[in-house]
Design an enzyme around this catalytic site. Structure first.
Site: not given
Length: 441
Positions: A208-209
């Protein structure tokens, strides 16, 4: 076609079915009636009319099966034409099931393929119970699990003994590039799909980052729209459906916008479909091989002329041709087929929240659910804990996600009913707390 022509037409199959041989099933009794059963009575359901499905329909029709049904919810796309040989350019946009059925009915005299242009979930038990054998050519693990759950739900037990007349065998094929597999599932007797979930390749995921802060690939942009923007904006008030052109179009437009912000080229409509639906490239020759194996297994099961596959075959033609067959073992505590009560062990119910419980159901390799909806019974009354697939209920039960099991009134030994897209059945789990009520007080 005259009776003599009909006899001559299936002469090669009658030689197999009307005389004994060294490879026959131990209980096989040669008879002309077997071929008559194939031609007139045996009812087969083909699930999926894509790369494998087209090959299966052709093989089954040319093996004498005349009562064939095919179910598929998809329409024909330009990218299908290189391997789904029953379709032509003029068919683009039309139902795969309907076009495939019409092609076979026209090309193979006497064959009657009945199309069903809908989702597999649109039919109930009575529809699936009407078939002698089912054969799957699906590209979706969720759909496989649903069909697997359906054939298991049709089983009937009397005093713990399985009624063999309720068994509907399932032949399943799958391909991934130059690799493929075929398996025979006899529900209630050998390993089902849920028993062997670890055999399926894990779906590609992106941190997700990365997708939120430092996207580098077009796939990152698409995944951002899928996992971040769609839940946030909820444009159609529904879960993202990879088979809905409006949904894919929205994701495509938003992905292009994000890609332009980071100067990332390569976002195409087809790539969006691939990322959203986890589409794996297909090879026509692999489809043909696996469909041929599956059709042969259907014929063996329907006629008992030879022993069926026991029960899993893998195929690889990346470097030469390699096959290996083995018996996948049935899991004693399988959630779907074991007939064993399922428990959910909880270490400390005063700390475990409902969202943690849902995370277990989704991430544990034994369950691998998608969007589980949870209900229970407290003091004789039904209580909905959380359901994500219906917006009004999701909004009403959202606060429960951050409540502990104790705060929700759940106790040791209480049953939780779980509904999920991976199964037509509601699964029941019994909570098993490591800390008793007395200790908690």
């Amino acid at each position: 076609m005259s009776e003599t022509q009909e006899q001559k037409r299936w002469g090669h199959l009658r030689k197999v079915l009307e005389r004994p041989g060294p490879f026959c099933h131990p209980e096989f009794e040669p008879s002309p009636e077997i071929m008559d059963f194939i031609v007139t009575s045996c009812k087969v359901l083909v699930v999926g009319a894509g790369g494998l499905g087209c090959e299966l329909l052709k093989d089954l029709a040319l093996m004498g099966f005349k009562q064939i049904h095919v179910i598929d919810m998809d329409t024909i796309d330009l990218s299908n034409l290189n391997r789904q040989f029953l379709f032509r350019q003029k068919d683009i946009g039309q139902s795969k099931a309907k076009v495939a059925a019409a092609f076979i009915n026209k090309r193979v005299p006497g064959c009657q393929v009945t199309p069903h242009f809908c989702k597999i979930q649109d039919y109930d038990e009575s529809f699936y119970r009407s078939f002698h054998i089912m054969v799957c050519g699906l590209d979706s693990i969720v759909a496989r699990r649903w069909i697997n759950g359906m054939i298991l739900s049709l089983l009937s037990y009397e005093d713990g003994v399985l009624d063999n007349s309720t068994i509907i065998p399932l032949v399943d094929g799958g391909t991934e590039g130059f690799k493929g597999n075929a398996r025979v599932i006899v529900p209630g007797n050998n390993a089902c799909v849920e028993c062997t979930l670890d055999l399926y390749p894990p779906q590609i995921t992106y941190p997700l980052c990365t997708i939120a802060n430092t996207p580098r690939l077009p796939e990152h942009c698409i995944e951002y729209v899928k996992v971040v923007l769609w839940p946030k904006e909820n444009p159609f008030n529904a879960p993202l459906d990879g088979d809905d052109s409006q949904h894919i179009g929205w994701v495509y437009e938003k992905s292009l916008e994000r890609a332009s912000q980071f100067n990332i080229p390569g976002v195409t409509y087809r790539l969006v479909q691939g990322v959203v639906k986890h589409i794996i490239p297909a090879v026509a020759s692999t489809n043909a091989v696996i469909a041929g194996v599956c059709a042969t297994e259907v014929f063996k099961i329907a006629t008992s002329c030879c022993l069926p596959l026991n029960n899993y075959m893998v195929f690889n033609d990346v470097d030469g041709i390699y096959t290996y067959t083995y018996a996948a073992e049935r899991r004693d505590n399988c959630v779907v087929c074991s007939q064993v009560p399922q428990t959910l062990p909880i270490e400390d119910p005063s700390k475990v929240k409902l969202k943690d419980l849902i995370k277990i159901l989704c991430e544990d390799e034994m369950f691998q659910m998608k969007n589980p909806g949870l209900t229970t019974v407290i003091d004789g009354k039904n209580k909905t804990l959380y359901i994500s697939t219906i917006k009004s209920i999701e909004e009403r039960t959202r606060d429960n996600l951050n409540k502990t099991l104790v705060e929700l009134g759940l106790k040791d030994g209480m049953d939780i009913m779980v509904a999920d897209a991976t199964s037509p059945m509601t699964l029941v789990f019994t909570l098993k707390f490591a800390t008793s009520d007395v200790e908690m007080k």
